[in-house]
Design a protein around this motif. Structure first.
Motif, mmCIF file in Angstrom:
data_model
loop_
_atom_site.group_PDB
_atom_site.id
_atom_site.type_symbol
_atom_site.label_atom_id
_atom_site.label_comp_id
_atom_site.label_asym_id
_atom_site.label_seq_id
_atom_site.Cartn_x
_atom_site.Cartn_y
_atom_site.Cartn_z
ATOM 1 N N VAL A 23 0.705 -1.266 -0.015
ATOM 2 C CA VAL A 23 0.023 -0.012 0.047
ATOM 3 C C VAL A 23 0.804 1.016 -0.080
ATOM 4 O O VAL A 23 2.185 1.146 0.529
ATOM 5 C CB VAL A 23 -1.015 -0.036 1.079
ATOM 6 N N GLY A 24 0.335 2.417 -0.525
ATOM 7 C CA GLY A 24 0.897 3.542 -0.308
ATOM 8 C C GLY A 24 0.373 4.328 -1.640
ATOM 9 O O GLY A 24 0.562 3.875 -2.942
ATOM 10 N N SER A 25 -0.099 5.784 -1.466
ATOM 11 C CA SER A 25 -0.779 6.561 -2.539
ATOM 12 C C SER A 25 0.449 7.550 -3.074
ATOM 13 O O SER A 25 1.403 7.765 -2.368
ATOM 14 C CB SER A 25 -1.830 7.212 -1.903
ATOM 15 N N ARG A 26 0.283 7.570 -4.528
ATOM 16 C CA ARG A 26 0.798 8.936 -5.309
ATOM 17 C C ARG A 26 2.448 8.273 -5.118
ATOM 18 O O ARG A 26 3.267 9.367 -5.148
ATOM 19 C CB ARG A 26 0.703 10.116 -4.420
ATOM 20 N N MET A 27 2.687 7.119 -5.083
ATOM 21 C CA MET A 27 4.200 6.810 -5.200
ATOM 22 C C MET A 27 4.332 5.632 -6.369
ATOM 23 O O MET A 27 4.711 4.445 -5.882
ATOM 24 C CB MET A 27 4.571 6.358 -4.052
ATOM 25 N N PRO A 28 4.051 5.857 -7.577
ATOM 26 C CA PRO A 28 4.276 4.870 -8.527
ATOM 27 C C PRO A 28 5.795 4.270 -8.544
ATOM 28 O O PRO A 28 5.995 3.020 -8.489
ATOM 29 C CB PRO A 28 4.158 5.330 -9.839
ATOM 30 N N ALA A 29 6.926 5.196 -8.178
ATOM 31 C CA ALA A 29 8.259 4.540 -8.335
ATOM 32 C C ALA A 29 8.515 3.618 -7.065
ATOM 33 O O ALA A 29 9.096 2.600 -7.223
ATOM 34 C CB ALA A 29 9.151 5.611 -7.834
ATOM 35 N N ALA A 30 7.958 3.884 -5.975
ATOM 36 C CA ALA A 30 7.899 2.869 -4.784
ATOM 37 C C ALA A 30 7.252 1.531 -5.204
ATOM 38 O O ALA A 30 7.819 0.534 -4.804
ATOM 39 C CB ALA A 30 7.350 3.527 -3.644
ATOM 40 N N HIS A 31 6.030 1.638 -5.809
ATOM 41 C CA HIS A 31 5.380 0.213 -6.145
ATOM 42 C C HIS A 31 6.144 -0.321 -7.053
ATOM 43 O O HIS A 31 6.396 -1.542 -6.954
ATOM 44 C CB HIS A 31 4.066 0.580 -6.694
ATOM 45 N N ARG A 32 6.862 0.284 -8.057
ATOM 46 C CA ARG A 32 7.685 -0.452 -9.144
ATOM 47 C C ARG A 32 8.718 -1.072 -8.465
ATOM 48 O O ARG A 32 9.355 -2.248 -8.505
ATOM 49 C CB ARG A 32 8.090 0.459 -10.086
ATOM 50 N N ALA A 33 9.450 -0.329 -7.507
ATOM 51 C CA ALA A 33 10.688 -0.899 -6.758
ATOM 52 C C ALA A 33 10.338 -2.358 -6.011
ATOM 53 O O ALA A 33 11.060 -3.285 -5.869
ATOM 54 C CB ALA A 33 11.403 0.132 -6.022
ATOM 55 N N ALA A 34 9.110 -2.089 -5.249
ATOM 56 C CA ALA A 34 8.721 -3.359 -4.384
ATOM 57 C C ALA A 34 8.417 -4.280 -5.236
ATOM 58 O O ALA A 34 8.747 -5.513 -4.942
ATOM 59 C CB ALA A 34 7.442 -2.680 -3.668
ATOM 60 N N CYS A 35 7.857 -3.958 -6.277
ATOM 61 C CA CYS A 35 7.551 -5.142 -7.325
ATOM 62 C C CYS A 35 8.596 -5.959 -7.755
ATOM 63 O O CYS A 35 8.543 -7.250 -7.885
ATOM 64 C CB CYS A 35 6.863 -4.563 -8.630
ATOM 65 N N GLN A 36 9.579 -5.141 -8.273
ATOM 66 C CA GLN A 36 10.654 -5.919 -8.630
ATOM 67 C C GLN A 36 11.344 -6.689 -7.420
ATOM 68 O O GLN A 36 11.624 -7.791 -7.866
ATOM 69 C CB GLN A 36 11.642 -4.925 -9.228
ATOM 70 N N GLN A 37 11.374 -6.214 -6.319
ATOM 71 C CA GLN A 37 12.037 -7.090 -5.247
ATOM 72 C C GLN A 37 11.091 -8.305 -4.960
ATOM 73 O O GLN A 37 11.607 -9.397 -4.885
ATOM 74 C CB GLN A 37 12.174 -6.080 -4.085
ATOM 75 N N PHE A 38 10.047 -8.260 -4.932
ATOM 76 C CA PHE A 38 8.976 -9.392 -4.716
ATOM 77 C C PHE A 38 9.045 -10.196 -6.081
ATOM 78 O O PHE A 38 8.541 -11.550 -5.835
ATOM 79 C CB PHE A 38 7.697 -8.923 -4.444
ATOM 80 N N LEU A 39 9.352 -9.996 -7.109
ATOM 81 C CA LEU A 39 9.460 -10.741 -8.343
ATOM 82 C C LEU A 39 10.658 -11.710 -8.245
ATOM 83 O O LEU A 39 10.813 -12.696 -9.226
ATOM 84 C CB LEU A 39 9.343 -9.956 -9.451
ATOM 85 N N GLY A 40 11.528 -11.361 -7.436
ATOM 86 C CA GLY A 40 12.943 -12.217 -7.352
ATOM 87 C C GLY A 40 13.885 -11.939 -8.332
ATOM 88 O O GLY A 40 14.339 -13.072 -8.921
ATOM 89 N N GLU A 41 14.152 -10.779 -8.910
ATOM 90 C CA GLU A 41 14.740 -10.590 -10.083
ATOM 91 C C GLU A 41 16.141 -10.973 -9.966
ATOM 92 O O GLU A 41 17.007 -11.295 -10.832
ATOM 93 C CB GLU A 41 14.717 -9.008 -10.429
ATOM 94 N N ALA A 42 16.649 -10.702 -8.627
ATOM 95 C CA ALA A 42 18.247 -10.928 -8.153
ATOM 96 C C ALA A 42 18.578 -12.460 -8.078
ATOM 97 O O ALA A 42 19.536 -12.895 -7.773
ATOM 98 C CB ALA A 42 18.619 -10.440 -7.130
ATOM 99 N N SER A 43 17.569 -13.349 -7.808
ATOM 100 C CA SER A 43 17.644 -14.813 -7.728
ATOM 101 C C SER A 43 17.925 -15.534 -8.885
ATOM 102 O O SER A 43 17.626 -15.410 -10.018
ATOM 103 C CB SER A 43 16.494 -15.291 -7.066
ATOM 104 N N SER A 44 18.896 -16.607 -8.860
ATOM 105 C CA SER A 44 19.338 -17.527 -9.725
ATOM 106 C C SER A 44 18.280 -18.885 -9.809
ATOM 107 O O SER A 44 18.216 -19.499 -10.825
ATOM 108 C CB SER A 44 20.731 -17.868 -9.535
#
Length: 233
Positions: A34-55
């Protein structure tokens, strides 16, 4: 609080959070972001939870309810293949025509449009996508499935809150059956009636904020009754 005490507290909170995340990865989980008016924060959180850094192997499923939503800023083009990525787009006929137009990135992957105003069919399409991942992998490993629900806001605008609650109850349960990790974006403040209604469905609520130009997150972990301080995202 002295600086050394503050640093110790932040370290302990981060350690507890890492331990909890490890447990959530093993048993399956659903997170409300949750969080309003912060699209950049939502994108950053999304990338984290998608597990991009994991092999480790990942099967990523995007649920898009916003007609203008795109996955291009959430996942690298190199990961956009039909074996490990699915997009289900709620492209109801009454919504913007843009909803039926896939982005340039998704031209090469399996995108399923839901072209009728049927929230039930939206849920069934997501469940079918999970079943396809299960069949293709011969059984999903813990945390292999990563579901991103890009925005709950359009559903809450178009349906009664109780209808959305039932929809999410079924979807979050489906994610847990395969020990997957789902995160669901809601562009509203933490202390709202909507968050209070939906919170029991989730293992944690993650509140986002921007402080002095830096993105931060604060976790509310239901089972542990733990609320962290503000941690850098």
């Amino acid at each position: 609080m002295r600086d050394e005490d503050r640093d110790r507290s932040a370290y302990e909170e981060t350690t507890a959070l890492v331990q909890e995340l490890d447990e959530l990865k093993q048993r399956g989980s659903n997170l409300l972001v949750v969080g309003s008016r912060m699209p950049a924060a939502h994108r950053a959180a999304c990338q984290q939870f998608l597990g991009e850094a994991s092999s480790e192997p990942r099967r990523r499923l995007f649920a898009l309810a916003d007609p203008s939503a795109s996955i291009e800023d959430r996942i690298p083009r190199t990961n956009a293949d039909s074996e490990s990525l699915r997009v289900v787009r709620y492209a109801a006929e009454s919504r913007s025509a843009a909803a039926t137009q896939p982005s340039s990135q998704t031209d090469s992957i399996d995108e399923t449009p839901i072209e009728h105003d049927d929230i039930g069919e939206f849920g069934r399409a997501l469940s079918r996508a999970i079943a396809e991942f299960e069949a293709a992998s011969g059984g999903l490993s813990p945390a292999e499935l990563r579901l991103c629900f890009d925005s709950l806001t359009p559903l809450l605008s178009g349906y009664e809150p109780e209808t959305v609650f039932r929809f999410l109850h079924l979807l979050t349960r489906r994610v847990r059956t395969v020990d997957g990790m789902g995160h669901y974006h809601l562009t509203t403040d933490r202390n709202t009636q909507t968050v209070a209604l939906l919170e029991p469905l989730f293992d944690a609520v993650i509140e986002l904020c921007l402080h002095d130009g830096t993105l931060h997150q604060r976790w509310y972990l239901r089972d542990r009754g733990l609320t962290t301080g503000w941690l850098q995202l």
